[in-house]
Motif scaffolding. Structure first.
Motif, PDB file in Angstrom:
ATOM      1  N   PHE A 192       0.824  -1.218   0.000  1.00 44.01           N
ATOM      2  CA  PHE A 192       0.000   0.000   0.000  1.00 44.01           C
ATOM      3  C   PHE A 192       0.857   1.266   0.000  1.00 44.01           C
ATOM      4  O   PHE A 192       0.543   2.233  -0.689  1.00 44.01           O
ATOM      5  N   ALA A 193       1.940   1.265   0.764  1.00 41.81           N
ATOM      6  CA  ALA A 193       2.820   2.437   0.785  1.00 41.81           C
ATOM      7  C   ALA A 193       3.466   2.652  -0.581  1.00 41.81           C
ATOM      8  O   ALA A 193       3.601   3.793  -1.041  1.00 41.81           O
ATOM      9  N   SER A 194       3.833   1.566  -1.251  1.00 38.91           N
ATOM     10  CA  SER A 194       4.424   1.681  -2.595  1.00 38.91           C
ATOM     11  C   SER A 194       3.425   2.265  -3.578  1.00 38.91           C
ATOM     12  O   SER A 194       3.760   3.145  -4.385  1.00 38.91           O
ATOM     13  N   MET A 195       2.177   1.777  -3.508  1.00 38.74           N
ATOM     14  CA  MET A 195       1.148   2.317  -4.396  1.00 38.74           C
ATOM     15  C   MET A 195       0.912   3.800  -4.125  1.00 38.74           C
ATOM     16  O   MET A 195       0.708   4.588  -5.053  1.00 38.74           O
ATOM     17  N   ASN A 196       0.960   4.185  -2.860  1.00 37.89           N
ATOM     18  CA  ASN A 196       0.727   5.574  -2.506  1.00 37.89           C
ATOM     19  C   ASN A 196       1.860   6.469  -2.994  1.00 37.89           C
ATOM     20  O   ASN A 196       1.624   7.579  -3.474  1.00 37.89           O
ATOM     21  N   VAL A 197       3.086   5.999  -2.871  1.00 32.98           N
ATOM     22  CA  VAL A 197       4.232   6.783  -3.353  1.00 32.98           C
ATOM     23  C   VAL A 197       4.161   6.948  -4.864  1.00 32.98           C
ATOM     24  O   VAL A 197       4.299   8.056  -5.396  1.00 32.98           O
ATOM     25  N   VAL A 198       3.926   5.852  -5.583  1.00 35.85           N
ATOM     26  CA  VAL A 198       3.843   5.922  -7.044  1.00 35.85           C
ATOM     27  C   VAL A 198       2.671   6.808  -7.464  1.00 35.85           C
ATOM     28  O   VAL A 198       2.792   7.646  -8.356  1.00 35.85           O
TER      29      VAL A 198
END
Length: 141
Positions: free
Chosen positions: A72-78
């Motif tokens: 989820f954090a990766s999706m949010n950063v991207v």
């Protein structure tokens, strides 16, 4: 975790939600997208924290939850960077086509003799600017 610690943590969480809602509701619509794209990109800190927790997870549940947090954090950063890139694209000047550029420049303007300004405008008709307005007025009379 004792009941007192749980209630304290829950109270802080609820207060953070209320304060966050109040702050975000006061932000004008024109600033919402830039602020949200910046906030999403800051989630890189969350990503690092989730990876650190995943590294020290000692049971399957902790590991699965930390992997979900990393995803989820990766999706949010991207997503934050994609929103920022899309927002910045709105401010880039687009190349004008040849037909659209033909009628722009000093002394050109819209309409046949009507308009104001300092001699610059768009369109194929004559009539904007300090000197052209008088000539346009004669054409109308």
């Amino acid at each position: 975790m004792s009941l007192e610690q749980l209630l304290s943590s829950l109270t802080i969480f609820v207060l953070a939600i209320l304060v966050g809602f109040e702050v975000i509701s006061k932000v004008p619509a024109t600033l919402h997208t830039p602020l949200m794209s910046g906030a999403n990109s800051i989630h890189g800190i969350v990503l690092v924290g989730a990876m650190l927790i995943a590294a020290v997870a000692n049971n399957p549940l902790s590991f699965v939850l930390s992997v979900v947090a990393v995803a989820f954090a990766s999706m949010n950063v991207v997503g934050g960077y994609l929103v920022t890139d899309r927002m910045l694209e709105m401010f880039k000047k687009r190349p004008a086509s040849g037909a659209a550029r033909a009628g722009t420049g000093a002394g050109a303007g819209t309409g046949a003799g009507a308009g104001t300004g300092a001699g610059a405008g768009t369109g194929a008709g004559a009539g904007t600017g300090a000197g052209s307005k008088a000539a346009g007025s004669k054409a109308e009379a």
